[in-house]
Design a protein around this motif. Structure first.
Motif, PDB file in Angstrom:
ATOM      1  N   GLU A 192       0.869  -1.175   0.000  1.00 13.90           N
ATOM      2  CA  GLU A 192       0.000   0.000   0.000  1.00 13.90           C
ATOM      3  C   GLU A 192       0.901   1.219   0.000  1.00 13.90           C
ATOM      4  O   GLU A 192       1.772   1.350   0.861  1.00 13.90           O
ATOM      5  CB  GLU A 192      -0.879  -0.001   1.245  1.00 13.90           C
ATOM      6  CG  GLU A 192      -1.653   1.273   1.440  1.00 13.90           C
ATOM      7  CD  GLU A 192      -2.308   1.339   2.806  1.00 13.90           C
ATOM      8  OE1 GLU A 192      -2.292   2.432   3.391  1.00 13.90           O
ATOM      9  OE2 GLU A 192      -2.810   0.307   3.295  1.00 13.90           O
ATOM     10  N   ILE A 193       0.718   2.093  -0.977  1.00 14.81           N
ATOM     11  CA  ILE A 193       1.511   3.313  -1.066  1.00 14.81           C
ATOM     12  C   ILE A 193       0.557   4.479  -0.888  1.00 14.81           C
ATOM     13  O   ILE A 193      -0.429   4.609  -1.623  1.00 14.81           O
ATOM     14  CB  ILE A 193       2.255   3.433  -2.413  1.00 14.81           C
ATOM     15  CG1 ILE A 193       3.293   2.313  -2.567  1.00 14.81           C
ATOM     16  CG2 ILE A 193       2.964   4.774  -2.515  1.00 14.81           C
ATOM     17  CD1 ILE A 193       2.771   1.083  -3.185  1.00 14.81           C
ATOM     18  N   CYS A 194       0.837   5.318   0.091  1.00 13.35           N
ATOM     19  CA  CYS A 194      -0.015   6.459   0.395  1.00 13.35           C
ATOM     20  C   CYS A 194       0.833   7.731   0.355  1.00 13.35           C
ATOM     21  O   CYS A 194       1.881   7.808   0.984  1.00 13.35           O
ATOM     22  CB  CYS A 194      -0.642   6.300   1.777  1.00 13.35           C
ATOM     23  SG  CYS A 194      -1.781   7.638   2.211  1.00 13.35           S
ATOM     24  N   ALA A 195       0.380   8.711  -0.427  1.00 15.44           N
ATOM     25  CA  ALA A 195       0.979  10.050  -0.422  1.00 15.44           C
ATOM     26  C   ALA A 195       0.013  10.929   0.350  1.00 15.44           C
ATOM     27  O   ALA A 195      -1.194  10.922   0.072  1.00 15.44           O
ATOM     28  CB  ALA A 195       1.153  10.558  -1.849  1.00 15.44           C
ATOM     29  N   TYR A 196       0.498  11.679   1.343  1.00 17.13           N
ATOM     30  CA  TYR A 196      -0.409  12.497   2.152  1.00 17.13           C
ATOM     31  C   TYR A 196       0.250  13.828   2.501  1.00 17.13           C
ATOM     32  O   TYR A 196       1.469  13.971   2.484  1.00 17.13           O
ATOM     33  CB  TYR A 196      -0.850  11.750   3.404  1.00 17.13           C
ATOM     34  CG  TYR A 196       0.271  11.409   4.357  1.00 17.13           C
ATOM     35  CD1 TYR A 196       0.584  12.251   5.422  1.00 17.13           C
ATOM     36  CD2 TYR A 196       1.030  10.257   4.204  1.00 17.13           C
ATOM     37  CE1 TYR A 196       1.621  11.943   6.300  1.00 17.13           C
ATOM     38  CE2 TYR A 196       2.064   9.934   5.060  1.00 17.13           C
ATOM     39  CZ  TYR A 196       2.343  10.788   6.116  1.00 17.13           C
ATOM     40  OH  TYR A 196       3.365  10.491   6.973  1.00 17.13           O
ATOM     41  N   GLY A 197      -0.589  14.781   2.815  1.00 14.06           N
ATOM     42  CA  GLY A 197      -0.105  16.100   3.195  1.00 14.06           C
ATOM     43  C   GLY A 197      -1.274  16.996   3.545  1.00 14.06           C
ATOM     44  O   GLY A 197      -2.407  16.545   3.684  1.00 14.06           O
ATOM     45  N   THR A 198      -0.986  18.295   3.686  1.00 17.40           N
ATOM     46  CA  THR A 198      -2.006  19.264   4.074  1.00 17.40           C
ATOM     47  C   THR A 198      -2.344  20.142   2.874  1.00 17.40           C
ATOM     48  O   THR A 198      -1.475  20.832   2.336  1.00 17.40           O
ATOM     49  CB  THR A 198      -1.490  20.150   5.229  1.00 17.40           C
ATOM     50  OG1 THR A 198      -1.133  19.304   6.331  1.00 17.40           O
ATOM     51  CG2 THR A 198      -2.550  21.143   5.665  1.00 17.40           C
ATOM     52  N   ALA A 199      -3.611  20.106   2.472  1.00 21.86           N
ATOM     53  CA  ALA A 199      -4.093  20.929   1.357  1.00 21.86           C
ATOM     54  C   ALA A 199      -4.274  22.366   1.846  1.00 21.86           C
ATOM     55  O   ALA A 199      -4.882  22.598   2.902  1.00 21.86           O
ATOM     56  CB  ALA A 199      -5.413  20.378   0.828  1.00 21.86           C
ATOM     57  N   VAL A 200      -3.735  23.303   1.093  1.00 24.58           N
ATOM     58  CA  VAL A 200      -3.822  24.724   1.455  1.00 24.58           C
ATOM     59  C   VAL A 200      -4.060  25.578   0.215  1.00 24.58           C
ATOM     60  O   VAL A 200      -3.865  25.127  -0.912  1.00 24.58           O
ATOM     61  CB  VAL A 200      -2.540  25.216   2.158  1.00 24.58           C
ATOM     62  CG1 VAL A 200      -2.312  24.474   3.479  1.00 24.58           C
ATOM     63  CG2 VAL A 200      -1.321  25.080   1.248  1.00 24.58           C
ATOM     64  N   VAL A 201      -4.468  26.803   0.484  1.00 27.65           N
ATOM     65  CA  VAL A 201      -4.488  27.846  -0.550  1.00 27.65           C
ATOM     66  C   VAL A 201      -3.385  28.821  -0.183  1.00 27.65           C
ATOM     67  O   VAL A 201      -3.353  29.322   0.950  1.00 27.65           O
ATOM     68  CB  VAL A 201      -5.853  28.555  -0.603  1.00 27.65           C
ATOM     69  CG1 VAL A 201      -5.811  29.719  -1.603  1.00 27.65           C
ATOM     70  CG2 VAL A 201      -6.959  27.579  -0.964  1.00 27.65           C
ATOM     71  N   ILE A 202      -2.457  29.027  -1.100  1.00 29.05           N
ATOM     72  CA  ILE A 202      -1.354  29.958  -0.862  1.00 29.05           C
ATOM     73  C   ILE A 202      -1.419  31.104  -1.854  1.00 29.05           C
ATOM     74  O   ILE A 202      -2.053  31.001  -2.905  1.00 29.05           O
ATOM     75  CB  ILE A 202       0.022  29.251  -0.958  1.00 29.05           C
ATOM     76  CG1 ILE A 202       0.242  28.636  -2.348  1.00 29.05           C
ATOM     77  CG2 ILE A 202       0.192  28.222   0.143  1.00 29.05           C
ATOM     78  CD1 ILE A 202       1.647  28.084  -2.573  1.00 29.05           C
ATOM     79  N   SER A 203      -0.760  32.200  -1.482  1.00 31.40           N
ATOM     80  CA  SER A 203      -0.616  33.324  -2.403  1.00 31.40           C
ATOM     81  C   SER A 203       0.764  33.914  -2.214  1.00 31.40           C
ATOM     82  O   SER A 203       1.383  33.775  -1.150  1.00 31.40           O
ATOM     83  CB  SER A 203      -1.705  34.380  -2.155  1.00 31.40           C
ATOM     84  OG  SER A 203      -1.594  34.909  -0.846  1.00 31.40           O
ATOM     85  N   ARG A 204       1.248  34.580  -3.239  1.00 34.24           N
ATOM     86  CA  ARG A 204       2.569  35.215  -3.188  1.00 34.24           C
ATOM     87  C   ARG A 204       2.541  36.427  -2.267  1.00 34.24           C
ATOM     88  O   ARG A 204       1.584  37.182  -2.265  1.00 34.24           O
ATOM     89  CB  ARG A 204       2.995  35.669  -4.576  1.00 34.24           C
ATOM     90  CG  ARG A 204       3.332  34.533  -5.497  1.00 34.24           C
ATOM     91  CD  ARG A 204       4.789  34.682  -5.949  1.00 34.24           C
ATOM     92  NE  ARG A 204       5.182  33.498  -6.669  1.00 34.24           N
ATOM     93  CZ  ARG A 204       6.109  32.652  -6.242  1.00 34.24           C
ATOM     94  NH1 ARG A 204       6.721  32.859  -5.099  1.00 34.24           N
ATOM     95  NH2 ARG A 204       6.424  31.613  -6.944  1.00 34.24           N
TER      96      ARG A 204
END
Length: 126
Positions: free
Chosen positions: A112-124
């Motif tokens: 089982e291969i899982c890629a995970y992280g935190t979804a965000v909205v970024i701006s410059r």
């Protein structure tokens, strides 16, 4: 050093035109986090191919890289990463911070291969 194959066969990661930036860091230099949308992940489970298992077993006797298994793992990680990006995009994110991979045995029949992280909205920041 012998032929190591193309970068697509033995490597991965995003291309330069990705609409969802995925990084392993907690921040992106020159950007601020405007919204945190939560955890996202992409998952794939790969069964073991009996032929590659036999080849890997023989190769392990003499040593060296298990190229067939390396290619399979690269394909699996890239698939998990694409699913991660798809999940982030669906939530309205333009970036995923602190991305990690997790690989575990799946009932002794594959991985089982899982890629995970935190979804965000970024701006410059200017």
């Amino acid at each position: 050093m012998g032929n190591i194959g193309s970068i697509d066969e033995y490597g991965g990661g995003q291309g330069p035109s990705a609409d969802v930036l995925v990084v392993t860091t907690n921040e992106v230099p020159g950007c601020q986090v405007d919204r945190v949308l939560g955890e996202v992940f992409g998952l794939t489970v790969r069964s073991r191919h009996i032929g590659s298992q036999l080849g890997a077993g023989l190769k392990s006797l003499v040593g060296g890289e298990l190229r067939g298994l390396t290619k399979t793992l690269v394909q699996s990680r890239n698939e998990a990463m694409a699913r991660l990006e798809e999940q982030a995009r669906a939530r309205g994110a333009n970036a995923v911070l602190a991305m990690r991979f997790d690989v575990t045995e799946a009932a002794d029949v594959g991985a089982e291969i899982c890629a995970y992280g935190t979804a965000v909205v970024i701006s410059r920041t200017s």
